[in-house]
Design a protein around this motif. Structure first.
Motif, PDB file in Angstrom:
ATOM      1  N   SER A  10      -9.934  20.393  27.649  1.00 44.46           N
ATOM      2  CA  SER A  10      -9.121  20.616  26.456  1.00 44.46           C
ATOM      3  C   SER A  10      -7.782  21.216  26.861  1.00 44.46           C
ATOM      4  O   SER A  10      -7.644  21.788  27.946  1.00 44.46           O
ATOM      5  CB  SER A  10      -9.836  21.532  25.457  1.00 44.46           C
ATOM      6  N   ALA A  11      -6.805  21.069  25.965  1.00 44.15           N
ATOM      7  CA  ALA A  11      -5.453  21.556  26.253  1.00 44.15           C
ATOM      8  C   ALA A  11      -4.962  22.419  25.096  1.00 44.15           C
ATOM      9  O   ALA A  11      -5.047  22.015  23.938  1.00 44.15           O
ATOM     10  CB  ALA A  11      -4.508  20.374  26.455  1.00 44.15           C
ATOM     11  N   ASP A  12      -4.466  23.612  25.432  1.00 40.10           N
ATOM     12  CA  ASP A  12      -3.851  24.447  24.400  1.00 40.10           C
ATOM     13  C   ASP A  12      -2.334  24.242  24.438  1.00 40.10           C
ATOM     14  O   ASP A  12      -1.812  23.429  25.206  1.00 40.10           O
ATOM     15  CB  ASP A  12      -4.232  25.919  24.578  1.00 40.10           C
ATOM     16  N   ARG A  13      -1.616  24.950  23.608  1.00 44.23           N
ATOM     17  CA  ARG A  13      -0.172  24.720  23.485  1.00 44.23           C
ATOM     18  C   ARG A  13       0.567  25.055  24.780  1.00 44.23           C
ATOM     19  O   ARG A  13       1.563  24.398  25.119  1.00 44.23           O
ATOM     20  CB  ARG A  13       0.397  25.531  22.323  1.00 44.23           C
ATOM     21  N   MET A  14       0.115  26.074  25.491  1.00 42.21           N
ATOM     22  CA  MET A  14       0.775  26.421  26.741  1.00 42.21           C
ATOM     23  C   MET A  14       0.620  25.306  27.764  1.00 42.21           C
ATOM     24  O   MET A  14       1.581  24.927  28.454  1.00 42.21           O
ATOM     25  CB  MET A  14       0.205  27.735  27.289  1.00 42.21           C
ATOM     26  N   LEU A  15      -0.571  24.758  27.872  1.00 32.84           N
ATOM     27  CA  LEU A  15      -0.800  23.668  28.814  1.00 32.84           C
ATOM     28  C   LEU A  15       0.052  22.451  28.450  1.00 32.84           C
ATOM     29  O   LEU A  15       0.630  21.792  29.318  1.00 32.84           O
ATOM     30  CB  LEU A  15      -2.282  23.281  28.843  1.00 32.84           C
ATOM     31  N   LEU A  16       0.148  22.158  27.151  1.00 29.61           N
ATOM     32  CA  LEU A  16       0.965  21.033  26.710  1.00 29.61           C
ATOM     33  C   LEU A  16       2.443  21.272  27.012  1.00 29.61           C
ATOM     34  O   LEU A  16       3.173  20.344  27.375  1.00 29.61           O
ATOM     35  CB  LEU A  16       0.759  20.786  25.217  1.00 29.61           C
ATOM     36  N   LEU A  17       2.892  22.514  26.862  1.00 28.47           N
ATOM     37  CA  LEU A  17       4.279  22.847  27.188  1.00 28.47           C
ATOM     38  C   LEU A  17       4.548  22.657  28.676  1.00 28.47           C
ATOM     39  O   LEU A  17       5.547  22.036  29.070  1.00 28.47           O
ATOM     40  CB  LEU A  17       4.586  24.289  26.783  1.00 28.47           C
ATOM     41  N   LEU A  18       3.655  23.171  29.506  1.00 33.92           N
ATOM     42  CA  LEU A  18       3.826  23.029  30.950  1.00 33.92           C
ATOM     43  C   LEU A  18       3.814  21.557  31.362  1.00 33.92           C
ATOM     44  O   LEU A  18       4.602  21.132  32.216  1.00 33.92           O
ATOM     45  CB  LEU A  18       2.715  23.795  31.682  1.00 33.92           C
ATOM     46  N   ASN A  19       2.941  20.785  30.741  1.00 31.13           N
ATOM     47  CA  ASN A  19       2.879  19.359  31.052  1.00 31.13           C
ATOM     48  C   ASN A  19       4.166  18.655  30.611  1.00 31.13           C
ATOM     49  O   ASN A  19       4.661  17.757  31.302  1.00 31.13           O
ATOM     50  CB  ASN A  19       1.673  18.726  30.362  1.00 31.13           C
ATOM     51  N   THR A  20       4.720  19.068  29.482  1.00 34.29           N
ATOM     52  CA  THR A  20       5.979  18.494  29.010  1.00 34.29           C
ATOM     53  C   THR A  20       7.118  18.794  29.982  1.00 34.29           C
ATOM     54  O   THR A  20       7.958  17.923  30.268  1.00 34.29           O
ATOM     55  CB  THR A  20       6.327  19.040  27.615  1.00 34.29           C
ATOM     56  N   LEU A  21       7.149  20.009  30.507  1.00 37.06           N
ATOM     57  CA  LEU A  21       8.171  20.370  31.493  1.00 37.06           C
ATOM     58  C   LEU A  21       8.030  19.523  32.754  1.00 37.06           C
ATOM     59  O   LEU A  21       9.025  19.080  33.344  1.00 37.06           O
ATOM     60  CB  LEU A  21       8.071  21.855  31.837  1.00 37.06           C
ATOM     61  N   LEU A  22       6.782  19.291  33.175  1.00 38.46           N
ATOM     62  CA  LEU A  22       6.549  18.441  34.345  1.00 38.46           C
ATOM     63  C   LEU A  22       7.069  17.024  34.099  1.00 38.46           C
ATOM     64  O   LEU A  22       7.742  16.432  34.954  1.00 38.46           O
ATOM     65  CB  LEU A  22       5.061  18.407  34.679  1.00 38.46           C
ATOM     66  N   ALA A  40       6.530  20.020  42.051  1.00 36.57           N
ATOM     67  CA  ALA A  40       5.379  20.532  42.802  1.00 36.57           C
ATOM     68  C   ALA A  40       4.957  21.905  42.286  1.00 36.57           C
ATOM     69  O   ALA A  40       3.758  22.204  42.174  1.00 36.57           O
ATOM     70  CB  ALA A  40       5.720  20.610  44.293  1.00 36.57           C
ATOM     71  N   ILE A  41       5.918  22.744  41.975  1.00 37.18           N
ATOM     72  CA  ILE A  41       5.608  24.069  41.433  1.00 37.18           C
ATOM     73  C   ILE A  41       4.902  23.940  40.086  1.00 37.18           C
ATOM     74  O   ILE A  41       3.902  24.618  39.820  1.00 37.18           O
ATOM     75  CB  ILE A  41       6.892  24.913  41.300  1.00 37.18           C
ATOM     76  N   LEU A  42       5.411  23.053  39.241  1.00 32.84           N
ATOM     77  CA  LEU A  42       4.802  22.866  37.918  1.00 32.84           C
ATOM     78  C   LEU A  42       3.380  22.322  38.035  1.00 32.84           C
ATOM     79  O   LEU A  42       2.505  22.705  37.250  1.00 32.84           O
ATOM     80  CB  LEU A  42       5.671  21.928  37.075  1.00 32.84           C
ATOM     81  N   PHE A  43       3.125  21.454  38.990  1.00 27.59           N
ATOM     82  CA  PHE A  43       1.770  20.971  39.217  1.00 27.59           C
ATOM     83  C   PHE A  43       0.828  22.141  39.478  1.00 27.59           C
ATOM     84  O   PHE A  43      -0.262  22.236  38.906  1.00 27.59           O
ATOM     85  CB  PHE A  43       1.738  20.013  40.417  1.00 27.59           C
ATOM     86  N   ASN A  44       1.245  23.038  40.361  1.00 27.03           N
ATOM     87  CA  ASN A  44       0.416  24.191  40.692  1.00 27.03           C
ATOM     88  C   ASN A  44       0.241  25.119  39.498  1.00 27.03           C
ATOM     89  O   ASN A  44      -0.857  25.633  39.260  1.00 27.03           O
ATOM     90  CB  ASN A  44       1.038  24.951  41.866  1.00 27.03           C
ATOM     91  N   VAL A  45       1.321  25.326  38.741  1.00 27.65           N
ATOM     92  CA  VAL A  45       1.241  26.212  37.578  1.00 27.65           C
ATOM     93  C   VAL A  45       0.273  25.645  36.541  1.00 27.65           C
ATOM     94  O   VAL A  45      -0.559  26.376  35.974  1.00 27.65           O
ATOM     95  CB  VAL A  45       2.638  26.428  36.958  1.00 27.65           C
ATOM     96  N   ILE A  46       0.359  24.338  36.285  1.00 29.03           N
ATOM     97  CA  ILE A  46      -0.530  23.709  35.300  1.00 29.03           C
ATOM     98  C   ILE A  46      -1.977  23.861  35.717  1.00 29.03           C
ATOM     99  O   ILE A  46      -2.843  24.261  34.919  1.00 29.03           O
ATOM    100  CB  ILE A  46      -0.170  22.218  35.127  1.00 29.03           C
ATOM    101  N   TRP A  47      -2.259  23.540  36.986  1.00 28.87           N
ATOM    102  CA  TRP A  47      -3.656  23.591  37.425  1.00 28.87           C
ATOM    103  C   TRP A  47      -4.189  25.014  37.435  1.00 28.87           C
ATOM    104  O   TRP A  47      -5.317  25.270  36.989  1.00 28.87           O
ATOM    105  CB  TRP A  47      -3.817  22.962  38.806  1.00 28.87           C
ATOM    106  N   GLU A  48      -3.401  25.958  37.945  1.00 25.50           N
ATOM    107  CA  GLU A  48      -3.876  27.340  38.008  1.00 25.50           C
ATOM    108  C   GLU A  48      -4.056  27.916  36.607  1.00 25.50           C
ATOM    109  O   GLU A  48      -4.969  28.718  36.372  1.00 25.50           O
ATOM    110  CB  GLU A  48      -2.917  28.197  38.835  1.00 25.50           C
ATOM    111  N   TYR A  49      -3.197  27.517  35.674  1.00 27.57           N
ATOM    112  CA  TYR A  49      -3.370  27.978  34.301  1.00 27.57           C
ATOM    113  C   TYR A  49      -4.649  27.403  33.713  1.00 27.57           C
ATOM    114  O   TYR A  49      -5.412  28.113  33.042  1.00 27.57           O
ATOM    115  CB  TYR A  49      -2.171  27.561  33.446  1.00 27.57           C
TER     116      TYR A  49
END
Length: 234
Positions: free
Chosen positions: A96-108, A147-156
């Protein structure tokens, strides 16, 4: 500070700990579909950046002189394709995805959509012979951010296991983290070398293409265990 602690899932003063601190959780399928569409458009735009020679009387020579565009196209296409594969790796384990995850994915996705411009800039610099260092640094910095955003998304997503599937065990989550973490260091090293010698920097950045296309051993083992368990159920 309160917002940051909420994003990490930590309780703020005067509030109880919430399982969904950043909005309601949603099925990530739409996020994956949208991501696939953006990535598909990005790789399509790459070829549009290759302009045909204006001098048709010496067409063969003009086509040969476009070699930097071909190289930039091939490298960037493979790198974006690699991000597409690893994006699916992440979301295969996110239930599942919350709003923060969707925001991070949008930035990616915003960074990925910017890559055709960075690729075109790199190609034009090598074709003209001017500004190669600046173009390589710009190109590397764009990939560094991705690459940084990939790591941030996964770690979040794996923080507290709130957003992971029940079949994703800790060993699998750690295996994916181990695969993602070297990328920012690798790209930063290539970009730094590119400031001294653009060709060497580009080779270093390109060198991680085969590495990141390799399967993730911990993830493969987890998938095998899940399949064996499902087959063993009556």
């Amino acid at each position: 500070m309160r917002w940051f602690r909420a994003a990490r899932g930590a309780p703020t003063k005067g509030a109880t700990r919430s399982r969904n601190p950043i909005g309601a959780e949603r099925d990530p399928k739409r996020a994956v579909i949208f991501s696939d569409a953006v990535i598909a458009i990005a790789v399509t735009l790459l070829v549009l950046e290759i302009q045909p020679p204006e001098d048709t009387e010496h067409l063969l020579r003009g086509l040969i002189d476009l070699w930097p565009s071909y190289v930039a196209y091939a490298i960037t296409f493979l790198l974006i394709g690699q991000m597409w594969v690893n994006h699916h790796v992440m979301f295969d384990h996110i239930r599942s995805a919350d709003r923060m995850l969707l925001l991070l994915n949008t930035l990616l996705l915003m960074v990925i959509a910017f890559l055709p411009f960075a690729s075109s800039l790199l190609a034009h610099a090598f074709e003209s012979g001017h500004g190669k260092r600046t173009a390589l640094i710009f190109y590397g910095a764009t990939y560094e951010l991705a690459a940084i955003l990939f790591n941030v998304i996964w770690e979040y997503a794996r923080s507290g296991r709130r957003l992971l599937t029940s079949t994703t065990d800790n060993d699998t989550a750690r295996a994916i983290s181990r695969r993602f973490r070297p990328a920012p260091i690798w790209i930063a090293a290539g970009t730094a070398l590119g400031a001294l010698h653009p060709v060497v920097g580009l080779v270093v950045v390109t060198a991680f293409i085969p590495f990141y296309w390799l399967p993730i051993k911990g993830e493969v083992a987890s998938i095998k265990r899940t399949r064996e368990q499902s087959l063993g159920d009556p």
